[in-house]
Design an enzyme around this catalytic site. Structure first.
Site, PDB file in Angstrom:
ATOM      1  N   CYS D   5       1.240  -0.649  -0.156  1.00  0.00           N
ATOM      2  CA  CYS D   5       0.007  -0.167  -0.449  1.00  0.00           C
ATOM      3  C   CYS D   5       0.710   1.443  -0.201  1.00  0.00           C
ATOM      4  O   CYS D   5       2.247   1.231  -0.151  1.00  0.00           O
ATOM      5  CB  CYS D   5      -0.892   0.062   1.444  1.00  0.00           C
ATOM      6  SG  CYS D   5      -0.700  -1.150   2.586  1.00  0.00           S
ATOM      7  N   GLY D  31      -1.060  -0.017  -4.984  1.00  0.00           N
ATOM      8  CA  GLY D  31      -1.650  -0.712  -5.016  1.00  0.00           C
ATOM      9  C   GLY D  31      -2.741  -0.223  -6.179  1.00  0.00           C
ATOM     10  O   GLY D  31      -3.103   1.359  -5.718  1.00  0.00           O
ATOM     11  N   ASN D 105       0.926   1.278   6.070  1.00  0.00           N
ATOM     12  CA  ASN D 105       1.981   0.830   5.438  1.00  0.00           C
ATOM     13  C   ASN D 105       3.032   0.078   5.831  1.00  0.00           C
ATOM     14  O   ASN D 105       3.719   0.632   6.012  1.00  0.00           O
ATOM     15  CB  ASN D 105       2.336   1.585   4.287  1.00  0.00           C
ATOM     16  CG  ASN D 105       3.471   1.230   3.458  1.00  0.00           C
ATOM     17  OD1 ASN D 105       3.041   0.178   2.792  1.00  0.00           O
ATOM     18  ND2 ASN D 105       4.274   1.981   2.776  1.00  0.00           N
ATOM     19  N   GLY D 106       1.907  -1.242   5.106  1.00  0.00           N
ATOM     20  CA  GLY D 106       3.564  -2.199   5.927  1.00  0.00           C
ATOM     21  C   GLY D 106       2.784  -3.694   6.357  1.00  0.00           C
ATOM     22  O   GLY D 106       1.415  -4.090   6.751  1.00  0.00           O
ATOM     23  N   CYS D 240      14.163  -0.991   3.740  1.00  0.00           N
ATOM     24  CA  CYS D 240      13.463  -2.419   2.619  1.00  0.00           C
ATOM     25  C   CYS D 240      14.684  -1.865   1.090  1.00  0.00           C
ATOM     26  O   CYS D 240      13.654  -1.142   0.767  1.00  0.00           O
ATOM     27  CB  CYS D 240      12.509  -2.392   2.142  1.00  0.00           C
ATOM     28  SG  CYS D 240      11.581  -3.101   0.762  1.00  0.00           S
ATOM     29  N   TYR D 246      12.914  -2.289  -7.304  1.00  0.00           N
ATOM     30  CA  TYR D 246      11.460  -2.200  -7.710  1.00  0.00           C
ATOM     31  C   TYR D 246      10.114  -1.709  -7.005  1.00  0.00           C
ATOM     32  O   TYR D 246       9.359  -1.241  -8.244  1.00  0.00           O
ATOM     33  CB  TYR D 246      10.649  -3.887  -7.491  1.00  0.00           C
ATOM     34  CG  TYR D 246       9.943  -3.569  -8.815  1.00  0.00           C
ATOM     35  CD1 TYR D 246       9.319  -4.125  -9.808  1.00  0.00           C
ATOM     36  CD2 TYR D 246       8.762  -4.734  -7.503  1.00  0.00           C
ATOM     37  CE1 TYR D 246       8.165  -4.280 -10.559  1.00  0.00           C
ATOM     38  CE2 TYR D 246       6.978  -4.786  -8.277  1.00  0.00           C
ATOM     39  CZ  TYR D 246       7.216  -4.859  -9.824  1.00  0.00           C
ATOM     40  OH  TYR D 246       5.707  -5.066  -9.999  1.00  0.00           O
ATOM     41  N   CYS D 438      17.297  -3.640   4.961  1.00  0.00           N
ATOM     42  CA  CYS D 438      16.800  -5.264   5.203  1.00  0.00           C
ATOM     43  C   CYS D 438      17.174  -5.570   3.322  1.00  0.00           C
ATOM     44  O   CYS D 438      16.938  -5.658   2.377  1.00  0.00           O
ATOM     45  CB  CYS D 438      15.303  -4.904   5.502  1.00  0.00           C
ATOM     46  SG  CYS D 438      14.598  -5.922   5.639  1.00  0.00           S
ATOM     47  N   CYS D 441      15.060 -10.480   2.348  1.00  0.00           N
ATOM     48  CA  CYS D 441      14.679 -11.235   0.929  1.00  0.00           C
ATOM     49  C   CYS D 441      15.270 -12.410  -0.324  1.00  0.00           C
ATOM     50  O   CYS D 441      15.158 -12.299  -1.076  1.00  0.00           O
ATOM     51  CB  CYS D 441      13.819  -9.999  -0.255  1.00  0.00           C
ATOM     52  SG  CYS D 441      14.150  -8.879  -1.192  1.00  0.00           S
TER      53      CYS D 441
END
Lengths: 448, 448, 448, 448
Positions: D5, D31, D105-106, D240, D246, D438, D441
């Protein structure tokens, strides 16, 4: 069985397209598939037509583009599955005399023959509407004046046609020589004129009924003049009697008589020739209401609203299994169980076409506890298809063409079944021995 | 400026209408207003056309009704406000030889004259499309065979036309003698054929490019045979050079050359004739991308995506005040502020029509901090309207018809402005001195 | 005046959500703004709710996701302009005992007080529905078992509530001690159960009426067991008499009596106490039909369908000028001119709220030629707003709160006007001297 | 992989809801499922939220009802199939201090634990959003003032949260201690303030970037005062890194750096560590554009737009057979055949998740004639799911979690495949040895 359309014409009013819009809304029961309006501002025709209900197609902005003080309109009925916008009316054309638009209610019986001849001579047909024949006939007529061409054109077509033509400066209204479909003339409060398939269109726009357009008559509307009447054919009336039975709105007057009153007469006649002892008379809503009222008044048996119609209908998305097909009737109609339980019921409907709906209604009434259900139909058995503009099932699907009354009674699971006979029907419509109605769907006697 | 449409034809494939559907989707950039497909099952033509995008109009059920192994399709561009479904294509007609459907990309310059003649002879016109002329000409031709009639018909029309005709058993594809609009022939993997306005349609359906349909050539597709070529006219090519500048998709090959490569050439030529010192070259997306790349490669100045295009566009319901008009460009395009700030920027676009968008873009770049903004346009000043099927503003709205380059530069608030000149443009498209392109919109030199 | 909603609960049927869907369709007249269904598959609740009619919200795929053999549903009426999807029901919550969903028909009179107390204790309210109070009360109850909590919760609320609760394994149905709103219990053909606001929901799903849920009664549905009855309150019935007057469907039985029959009684009583000489009795459709029939049967004056209702309604986009406001009634209702002309007409309606519609109807009848129009209303003057779940205008907009009957008669332009009085109304509903109805909207006597 | 979001907050502007609307439009890429805005007029909050794109949900009339000079907004990403309007934001609640609305958002990692504790204490949860936890924590906090309660509440939650709270008179903006998701502060031209997930929202509303909201910082906006900063947590940044890879729009600046520039850096680093001889570098549009540009600039190999993106996408109704799945990529992306044919191509994309799209792209390029296709990915292999608000496939569907790079290369049918490694990625984002991102991923190293 369903009528195929309705037409309207407005002449001599600043808000012509707006009046056409409201008139078409009144005629919505004659066709819900598509609608359209063409107007003329004296120099140019403007046309909007689309799928859907009149109320949905037009808004203030669209009506504002339909300028001018004359307008014609159409609502269209369509057979299942065919939602082609291309076959909506008015049909517009540019041709050697300028521009024209036509709306048509009915069915031409020699359409194919005429079309083939026209095609041989180089015409092209872009739609599957009979109406296209007419604009070709007018365009190709050897006459000089539009009026003469229209006369020329309509003399080449046969069948049922209530037509309204719009040119840049004039409007023309015409009925076939038999006057199959209704077409009435009304006067607007400002002095302008309206023609419409049914008089119920007049009420909404505050027009007053003048008279019916006569069978075979062509009315010419021109600015600053009274409508001029031209007898194109000697009238030989064959009015569609099914307009009285089912098509027309009860608050209309067609072929010179009140539809509501005529339906009540049918119920009264039905009561006289097919009496039966019972506790109440109930209509299949909404079609059977006036005839049930007539039956009740004549017989003295109390009238009750034994079946309720649900107005929140729409398509259910549930798979139509057998269970669902019964549900479908129940979603539309529901029994007044408390009234019906243990009672002998006369149920009156306007007609039986396939028999399946009647069977579901009678089952529903029996499940609701009716001790006896007597079906009374305010028209004769429907045995033959119509070729004059009514969408009828083929003969093998007309139950009365394939079963005796007793067989039908067994099929629909009624305790008794009786129809109005042809004679009584003609009495109901005050035919007075005159042969002025088309009863082909009951008798198979078609006009050749 | 916008192209008016795209056409496609599929012959000899069991899923003809499905392939037409996917091809039309590839050609959607040439018209978003309406679309349609006609197919033939050998006995009968089937047509569906409606408003909206190809993807929205058709679904599996609708495609299933478009039976047969040949199909033609069309997407339509429409001028603002005109959403008449009646002017969608294919145009279908029944006529003396049976049924036919036609799709047309272009504009007939003698349409009115031809129409008037046809009308004099009794023809009626139900739409405002030039295409209707053609079906009349074919229907009225004195020849016996459809092929001869088509030849007869196309010899009577002038202007730009890339046409595909479908009869019950054959398909015909034809380009005008000048080959204004593109039309290419491809081969389907099963041996069938495709013709389409642009080769990008071939890729999606796995067809391979065979060759362009030649100017003045008529291709006849018949079952079990290779396409037969008929030279109706001696070709005198006048390809629309604006297809290279803006209309065609960059992954298409039109008039024998890669659109993307040609656009890059324009950028290279522009760099050669209109060099300027700067920190980066940025395109106005998406149109300016290939020419900006060419400019950057030739000049050695780094290429950057300095302006981003937002794909979630749509209509804002907010009142379009002056504030909002600027917002509108910003909702679609946004500057890469971090890159641009303090930099000298060359911004490359394919053309300037009215100048208002260019001005908003340059303001936006300056607000984002660009120290200098140099506008480079990969085509000559657009000074004249098109009569061959492109929707252009009238001359008084074409900024280059009314201002000098310096005045335009001032108006759009650029630090410098330069256009590609006609010669360099012709070099870019490898004209090699041949006079085979129509450059009327830059030069006013129309083919008479 | 409009009811605010309807509730339904299905327990013990493999197609629980499908049955809830059809039941809600039957109850659509009680709310058209939004609808929803929650089902339980034993482990988890599933909820779908949205704006619009039941038929439009759900389809086969959506119903398939509402798994399990129990389900509850709701249709919602909403005041004009408020289309918030957030206030649709069922209200779903996860809480310390798992998951629950609630549907509610009625209005809590101490809602604000309860909400404030809950908020003081840290509760949050995410919607503006009274129903949210209940889930909080249940969640915060100190009892261990859901059943005890529900009892605890409903003891803290006052006002009108017909509730259905769904937990993962059980269903609960509860009516307030006064039984303001109806709630009936039915048995499904497979042995499962249904509760619904009106019995008309039973007919569609082939359920049989068992009995009303009693005022103050809580019914507990558990797998494999018969419903258990718990008397939470001593019943002190105060049934909303307006359910008989207008809200309930005529084919329902509420508070133990047939709605249709009760309405007919009202008409009969009205005829006795307010007779008048006339040529016919006509109803304002559809609400006035049964009472007009009763009036006619009692008086012996013929019943006629003098006003027709047009079912093709919808919003007209035409600017609602004064002219148009009259049109609006005419687009919905039209007079049977041929029957009415020159006649003395008794027109029967269920109630007069603002008076504006009555005035338009009477004008319409007079324009259609009625020589006299006598208005008869089958309920007493509506003088006071409702606090138990009915959307009523404020007192200053209730005509009968501000004018005498004679003044109203003058305002609506009737030749005479008469209402049913309270006593006769109570006779019509067979109150037999029992004080078991809430008549506050006619008397201002509210239950404290 | 998709962000869940975006949030926005406007404080101190007469057209607050309008600015929120335009800002949300800029953030639409984060979103597209649902969106909403809550405003405060000082006395009352107003909320509208619905399914669909921002542009579709709101119009002038709706924005006019969102009165007041502060507003918060949200756009929502949703996992496939879940179109519940109930989970749209803002979440509104009435509670003991009045009214509040929150956007988030999160993803809270201790959401279930917190929820269970709240439920134990009597709270109810009506949705499945983590955001609901927060309003409960605030409502139940023992502190007196909203500010203290917010601090209290956010201290009880863990995970990723960029939050904006709106009360009747104040606005609060807060980021988690790690600053997982971006949140920036901007100044409106009138002196008011904006906070938004990405700075691209500032440009559209003419706001200027002030600074990022710091990890662990709470900003308090009050009328007539400058925003007050409260350090709720000592910041321990873990931004992030996938925002750079992206999620974020290239024209945004997140975590203090230009997204576009950072992506270009990734391409440059990729070129350094994974060079290969080729004829051109092409991006997978639009995600791969900046990194492909960087790769090209660093390597000196020409950059070309070798793949075109079709903007007229939408759902095809054709059955998704295997054939169709390939079609689906082709309908969205098409190769620039003329450029690619016979060439050695480096294709740059931002990431490979499942591998299926990459395979289709490479096949497409080979079918278009590429002699070699070398895949370069501007991020490390995606091996682990995200728990901080990003929708990732489960580990078994992440191709890099299950295959070696060589196996993936074989699977996607590339001639070579190389990823950016973690170190180079960190260099690209100028981490300078700081452990402030972070990268879970790519590494599976989650913050506990």
């Amino acid at each position: 069985m369903n009528e195929k359309c309705a037409v309207v014409g407005i002449f001599g009013h600043k808000e012509a397209s707006e009046l056409a819009y409201f008139s078409l809304h009144s005629l919505q029961h004659r066709g819900q598939e598509a609608a359209g309006i063409s107007s003329s501002d004296g120099k140019k025709l403007h046309t909007i037509k689309d799928r859907g209900l009149v109320m949905k197609i037009f808004d203030e902005n669209k009506l504002a583009t339909l300028k001018g003080d004359s307008a014609i309109g159409h609502t269209r009925y369509s057979t299942a599955g065919d939602d082609s916008i291309l076959d909506a009316q008015p049909v517009f054309a540019r041709y050697d005399l300028g521009e024209m638009a036509i709306v048509h209610n009915g069915n031409l019986t020699n359409a194919e023959e005429v079309r083939n001849k026209l095609i041989e001579k180089g015409a092209i047909f872009q739609t599957f509407m009979d109406t296209e024949n007419l604009i070709h006939l007018i365009a190709k007529s050897s006459k000089d004046k539009l009026l003469d061409r229209i006369i020329d054109a309509v003399q080449r077509i046969e069948g049922a046609f209530s037509l309204v033509f719009l040119s840049r400066t004039k409007m023309f209204a015409m009925r076939d020589r038999h006057g199959f479909r209704p077409l009435s003339l009304g006067k607007l409060s400002n002095g302008g004129y309206i023609v419409a398939s049914e008089t119920c269109a007049f009420d909404l726009v505050n027009a007053t009924f003048v008279r019916d357009v006569e069978p075979g008559e062509l009315l010419v509307f021109e600015k600053g003049k009274e409508p001029v009447s031209i007898k194109v054919y000697e009238p030989t009336p064959k009015h569609c009697i099914f307009e009285y039975v089912y098509f027309a709105r009860p608050d209309s007057s067609v072929f010179g008589q009140s539809v509501y009153q005529t339906r009540k007469n049918m119920g009264k006649e039905l009561s006289k020739i097919e009496p039966i002892e019972a506790d109440m008379v109930i209509p299949v809503p909404d079609g059977g209401v006036p005839s049930a009222l007539g039956y009740a008044q004549e017989s003295g048996i109390p009238y009750e609203m034994g079946i309720m119609r649900n107005h929140y209908i729409g398509r259910t998305f549930i798979e139509p299994t057998q269970k669902m097909r019964d549900l479908k009737v129940k979603m539309k109609l529901s029994p007044m169980t408390d009234i019906i339980k243990g009672k002998r019921v006369i149920v009156v409907d306007d007609s039986i076409v396939r028999g399946t709906t009647s069977r579901r209604i009678i089952r529903m009434l029996k499940e609701a506890g009716a001790s006896e259900v007597h079906m009374r139909v305010s028209s004769p058995p429907t045995t033959d298809p119509c070729f004059y503009g009514v969408d009828t099932p083929s003969k093998e699907n007309l139950i009365a063409a394939n079963m005796t009354t007793q067989e039908i009674c067994d099929y629909i699971e009624a305790d008794s079944l009786a129809y109005l006979d042809e004679e009584a029907l003609l009495r109901s419509v005050n035919a007075n021995g005159e042969d002025k109605y088309c009863t082909a769907c009951f008798t198979g006697k078609y006009i050749v």
